[in-house]
Design an enzyme around this catalytic site. Structure first.
Site, PDB file in Angstrom:
ATOM      1  N   ARG A   7      87.427  -3.380  44.965  1.00  0.00           N
ATOM      2  CA  ARG A   7      88.646  -2.692  45.449  1.00  0.00           C
ATOM      3  C   ARG A   7      89.364  -3.477  46.795  1.00  0.00           C
ATOM      4  O   ARG A   7      88.711  -3.792  47.732  1.00  0.00           O
ATOM      5  CB  ARG A   7      88.290  -1.068  45.894  1.00  0.00           C
ATOM      6  CG  ARG A   7      89.553  -0.662  46.733  1.00  0.00           C
ATOM      7  CD  ARG A   7      89.457   1.129  46.452  1.00  0.00           C
ATOM      8  NE  ARG A   7      90.257   1.584  47.383  1.00  0.00           N
ATOM      9  CZ  ARG A   7      90.166   2.825  47.739  1.00  0.00           C
ATOM     10  NH1 ARG A   7      89.118   3.567  47.290  1.00  0.00           N
ATOM     11  NH2 ARG A   7      91.065   3.468  48.660  1.00  0.00           N
TER      12      ARG A   7
ATOM     13  N   ARG B  24      93.922   1.930  42.193  1.00  0.00           N
ATOM     14  CA  ARG B  24      92.792   1.128  42.616  1.00  0.00           C
ATOM     15  C   ARG B  24      91.624   1.019  41.509  1.00  0.00           C
ATOM     16  O   ARG B  24      91.656   1.957  40.522  1.00  0.00           O
ATOM     17  CB  ARG B  24      92.088   1.974  43.839  1.00  0.00           C
ATOM     18  CG  ARG B  24      91.634   3.434  43.676  1.00  0.00           C
ATOM     19  CD  ARG B  24      92.673   4.502  43.888  1.00  0.00           C
ATOM     20  NE  ARG B  24      93.546   4.580  44.856  1.00  0.00           N
ATOM     21  CZ  ARG B  24      93.463   5.144  45.959  1.00  0.00           C
ATOM     22  NH1 ARG B  24      92.426   5.704  46.267  1.00  0.00           N
ATOM     23  NH2 ARG B  24      94.566   5.077  46.842  1.00  0.00           N
TER      24      ARG B  24
ATOM     25  N   ASP C 100      87.810   4.726  43.460  1.00  0.00           N
ATOM     26  CA  ASP C 100      87.807   5.546  44.668  1.00  0.00           C
ATOM     27  C   ASP C 100      86.676   6.285  44.430  1.00  0.00           C
ATOM     28  O   ASP C 100      86.498   7.069  43.406  1.00  0.00           O
ATOM     29  CB  ASP C 100      89.158   6.328  44.546  1.00  0.00           C
ATOM     30  CG  ASP C 100      89.419   6.893  45.892  1.00  0.00           C
ATOM     31  OD1 ASP C 100      90.104   6.315  46.817  1.00  0.00           O
ATOM     32  OD2 ASP C 100      88.923   8.190  46.112  1.00  0.00           O
TER      33      ASP C 100
ATOM     34  N   ASP D 254      85.153   9.609  46.801  1.00  0.00           N
ATOM     35  CA  ASP D 254      85.354  10.540  47.843  1.00  0.00           C
ATOM     36  C   ASP D 254      84.205  11.522  48.189  1.00  0.00           C
ATOM     37  O   ASP D 254      83.657  12.047  46.829  1.00  0.00           O
ATOM     38  CB  ASP D 254      86.446  11.304  47.612  1.00  0.00           C
ATOM     39  CG  ASP D 254      87.673  10.600  47.759  1.00  0.00           C
ATOM     40  OD1 ASP D 254      87.879   9.650  48.493  1.00  0.00           O
ATOM     41  OD2 ASP D 254      88.742  11.106  46.792  1.00  0.00           O
TER      42      ASP D 254
HETATM   43  O1  GSY Z   1      91.928  10.434  45.756  1.00  0.00           O
HETATM   44  C1  GSY Z   1      91.559   9.591  44.677  1.00  0.00           C
HETATM   45  C2  GSY Z   1      92.527   8.646  44.065  1.00  0.00           C
HETATM   46  N1  GSY Z   1      93.748   9.305  43.389  1.00  0.00           N
HETATM   47  C3  GSY Z   1      93.794   9.921  42.304  1.00  0.00           C
HETATM   48  C4  GSY Z   1      92.632  10.139  41.228  1.00  0.00           C
HETATM   49  O2  GSY Z   1      91.566   9.637  41.382  1.00  0.00           O
HETATM   50  N2  GSY Z   1      93.245  10.782  40.063  1.00  0.00           N
HETATM   51  C5  GSY Z   1      94.411  11.098  39.966  1.00  0.00           C
HETATM   52  N3  GSY Z   1      94.758  11.612  38.902  1.00  0.00           N
HETATM   53  N4  GSY Z   1      95.467  10.790  41.000  1.00  0.00           N
HETATM   54  C6  GSY Z   1      94.887  10.306  41.955  1.00  0.00           C
HETATM   55  N5  GSY Z   1      95.898   9.960  43.129  1.00  0.00           N
HETATM   56  C7  GSY Z   1      94.764   9.512  43.920  1.00  0.00           C
HETATM   57  S1  GSY Z   1      95.221   8.849  45.604  1.00  0.00           S
END
Ligand code: GSY
Length: 158
Positions: free
Chosen positions: A82, A91, A94, A96
């Protein structure tokens, strides 16, 4: 004194490269994983125009604290190559820290429970699969119409 094991949840998402491979590799390298939700294909929320995500949630029973989990999450993201460029941008991976039983953190780089988890269907839907006790409802407007169940994650391909 040794810290007791606590229930914790991490949210994983990928929309670049081998999306499923990134999720599988992360789950294989995270500590203390006891359950993995199904994988969902989800419409991107926020950011520039970008490809759809694969999302899932993992449950840990762990003695690790929030910061240790953040470091484990960041190690997975680095292993997936990343590059931190655009905020909310596409990315490879991710990870979290969503929620840790009995723990709250409010620091500049780490907030637990995750401040936006209750507004995001791409987190709430897989989290509800593992922890219906934590998800009372999927709110209207959280994007649930853009969340499509794909199936189980499956093991990493060696
Ligand atoms: O916050 C995680 C990254 N992220 C995502 C995700 O994991 N899934 C979707 N559907 N939209 C996202 N926008 C972000 S930023």
């Amino acid at each position: 004194m040794k810290r007791a094991h606590r229930r914790a949840f991490l949210g994983l998402g990928s929309n670049l490269g081998d999306r499923l491979g990134h999720l599988r590799a992360a789950v294989a390298s995270l500590p203390d994983v006891v359950a993995v939700s199904p994988v969902y294909e989800t419409t991107p929320v926020g950011g520039p125009e970008q490809g759809s995500y694969l999302n899932c949630v993992v449950e840990l029973h762990t003695s690790a604290g929030a910061r240790q989990l953040l470091h484990a999450a960041q190690a997975c993201e680095s292993a997936a190559g990343r590059v931190r460029e655009e905020r909310w941008g596409p990315r490879t991976l991710d990870v979290d820290v969503l929620w840790i039983d009995g723990s709250t953190v409010d620091e500049p780089d780490l907030v637990v429970p995750h401040p936006r988890m209750s507004e995001r269907a791409f987190v709430l839907v897989p989290l509800r699969d593992l922890a219906p006790d934590l998800v009372a409802e999927i709110p209207a407007g959280s994007g649930s119409e853009g969340v499509v169940r794909i199936g189980p994650l499956g093991p990493p391909v060696s």
